[in-house]
Design an enzyme around this catalytic site. Structure first.
Site, PDB file in Angstrom:
ATOM      1  N   TYR A  34      -7.373  34.711 105.714  1.00 43.76           N
ATOM      2  CA  TYR A  34      -6.432  35.188 106.737  1.00 43.76           C
ATOM      3  C   TYR A  34      -6.245  34.172 107.860  1.00 43.76           C
ATOM      4  CZ  TYR A  34      -7.420  39.786 104.621  1.00 43.76           C
ATOM      5  OH  TYR A  34      -7.617  40.835 103.759  1.00 43.76           O
ATOM      6  N   ASP A  72     -12.153  44.124 109.601  1.00 42.48           N
ATOM      7  CA  ASP A  72     -12.039  43.481 108.291  1.00 42.48           C
ATOM      8  C   ASP A  72     -11.219  42.205 108.399  1.00 42.48           C
ATOM      9  OD1 ASP A  72     -12.175  43.951 105.138  1.00 42.48           O
ATOM     10  OD2 ASP A  72     -10.182  43.182 105.647  1.00 42.48           O
ATOM     11  N   HIS A 106     -13.281  37.766  97.400  1.00 42.59           N
ATOM     12  CA  HIS A 106     -11.926  38.250  97.724  1.00 42.59           C
ATOM     13  C   HIS A 106     -11.156  38.659  96.474  1.00 42.59           C
ATOM     14  CE1 HIS A 106      -8.708  37.844 101.057  1.00 42.59           C
ATOM     15  NE2 HIS A 106      -8.354  38.771 100.210  1.00 42.59           N
ATOM     16  N   LYS A 151     -14.492  37.578 103.708  1.00 41.97           N
ATOM     17  CA  LYS A 151     -14.380  37.394 102.252  1.00 41.97           C
ATOM     18  C   LYS A 151     -14.372  35.914 101.857  1.00 41.97           C
ATOM     19  CE  LYS A 151     -11.437  41.443 102.515  1.00 41.97           C
ATOM     20  NZ  LYS A 151     -10.616  41.280 103.725  1.00 41.97           N
TER      21      LYS A 151
END
Ligand code: A2P
Length: 326
Positions: free
Chosen positions: A53, A48, A115, A82
Site C-alpha cells: 500500500y 490494516d 499478501h 503484509k
C-alpha cells in the site's frame, strides 16, 4: 452468545483480534493523522496495512505522534501488515518485514500476512523498490510450504506475534496446516454480499483460523481508475440492502458490515472520510432479523460475485498458485 460490541474479539483459541479494523489502503499522506485519530476516538483498535500500500511510513509517523501524546499505548492496538507478492520466498520474508517495521516505527506487528499465494520475481538487488509489482515477472516456482517457514521465523524472532495468509483457497491453507510448526491464525479474503465464501469461512473456523473480509463494499472507488472494472457489481446499491437500511435508519454500508459481522468474520472497511470512518464502526446497536439475514444470504453470486478475480489480476491467473476459479 453475548451481544457483539465494537470491542468484541474474533473467536479464536489464542489470538485477541478485534472484529473491526480500519483499512488504510487509499488513505493519503496528508489524511493519515486525522484518519487514525478519528478511528481511535470512534473505538477502532485494529489497523490494516501492507507493504504494497506504500503508506506504512505515513502510518508510522502518525502512530509515533499518537503514542507520544499518551492517547493510547502500542500494546492496546492490533496492527496488521503484509508481505508483498515479490517477496514470496522463504529467504526474503525477514527483509520485507524489517522494512515494514522500520517504516511503521514498531518493534513488532500483531499479525503478518502473506499478501497473496501468487509470487512475483524481484530485482536481484532486494533493496530496489518496484513502483508496481505487476510490472515484474510471475515467479512460477512459488513454494508456499517453504515460504511459510520464513513466516514462522518471524514469530521466533519476535517481529510478528502471529502469522496468517490472504487470498489463499482451502487447498492451499490445508497444505500449510499439514506442514506447519506455527499455525496461521487469520485468513484475509474478499467478501461482499455477492461473494460470501460460506464454505471457506466454515473451513477456517473449523481449523481455528479467524477470517477478515476485505473490500466489503466492492471497492466502489476502483471503477474510476481501472477501466476493466467498470462493470463490477455495486453492493452499496443493492435494493435489498437499501430497503433494510431504511428500516434501521442506517446507511447501506452499515447493513453490509453488520451482515459480515453476523457471519462471524472481521471487517476492515477502508475510508479516509471522518464521517464514514465513524459510520463504519457504528454497526453494533442493531441486529438483522433471521429473515433479513437469509435475504442477504440469498444475494450470493459465487465466483461471478468476485471483484478481485481474473479481470483485475490479469496475468496472475497463469500462476500455478492462482487461488480462484479461472
Ligand atoms: P471514502 O474513503 O471516501 O469513505 P472497500 O473497503 O470495499 O474497498 O471500499 C472502500 C471505498 O468505499 C472507499 O472509496 C471509501 O470512500 C468508500 N466507503 C467507505 N465507507 C463508506 C460508507 N460508509 N459508505 C459509502 N462508501 C464508503
Amino acid at each position: 452468545m453475548a451481544p457483539l460490541t465494537k470491542n468484541s474479539l474474533l473467536k479464536h483459541s489464542t489470538v485477541k483480534m478485534p472484529y473491526i479494523g480500519l483499512g488504510t489502503m487509499q488513505i493519503k499522506t496528508e489524511e493519515m493523522d486525522d484518519a487514525l485519530n478519528t478511528a481511535l476516538d470512534a473505538g477502532y483498535r485494529h489497523f490494516d496495512t501492507a507493504f504494497r500500500y506504500n503508506n506504512e511510513a505515513d502510518i508510522g509517523r502518525s502512530l509515533k505522534k499518537i503514542f507520544e501524546s499518551g492517547k493510547i499505548k502500542r500494546e492496546e492496538l492490533f496492527i496488521v501488515t503484509k508481505l508483498p507478492h515479490h517477496g514470496n520466498r522463504r529467504e526474503d520474508v525477514e527483509y520485507f518485514l524489517k522494512r515494514s517495521l522500520a517504516d511503521l516505527q514498531l518493534d513488532y506487528v500483531d499479525l503478518y500476512l502473506v499478501h497473496s499465494p501468487i509470487g512475483y520475481k524481484r530485482h536481484d538487488d532486494i533493496t530496489k523498490d518496484v513502483p508496481n509489482f505487476t510490472q515484474l515477472e510471475l515467479d512460477m516456482e512459488t513454494d508456499l510450504v517453504d515460504l511459510w517457514k520464513g513466516m514462522e521465523a518471524q514469530v521466533d524472532a519476535g517481529r510478528a506475534k502471529y502469522i496468517g495468509i490472504s487470498k489463499f483457497n482451502s487447498r492451499q491453507i490445508q497444505k500449510i496446516l499439514d506442514n506447519c510448526r506455527i499455525r496461521p491464525v487469520n485468513l484475509q479474503i474478499e467478501m461482499t454480499i455477492y461473494l460470501q465464501e460460506k464454505e471457506l469461512v466454515a473451513f477456517c473456523h473449523q481449523n481455528d483460523i479467524t477470517v477478515t473480509a476485505f473490500s466489503p463494499f466492492g471497492s466502489p472507488g476502483i471503477k474510476a481508475f481501472v477501466e476493466s472494472m467498470k462493470d463490477a457489481a455495486e453492493p452499496l446499491k443493492d435494493p435489498v440492502i437499501q430497503e433494510i437500511a431504511k428500516k434501521y435508519n442506517k446507511q447501506p454500508a452499515q447493513i453490509i458490515l453488520r451482515f459480515l459481522v453476523e457471519c462471524g468474520v472481521g471487517i476492515i472497511p477502508k475510508s479516509s472520510n471522518p464521517t464514514r470512518i465513524k459510520q463504519n464502526i457504528d454497526v453494533f446497536d442493531f441486529e438483522l432479523t433471521k429473515e433479513e439475514f437469509e435475504r442477504i444470504r440469498d444475494l450470493e453470486r459465487g465466483e461471478d460475485g468476485r471483484i478481485f478475480g481474473k479481470v483485475f489480476f490479469g496475468k496472475s491467473i497463469h500462476h500455478p498458485e492462482y487461488p480462484f476459479g479461472k
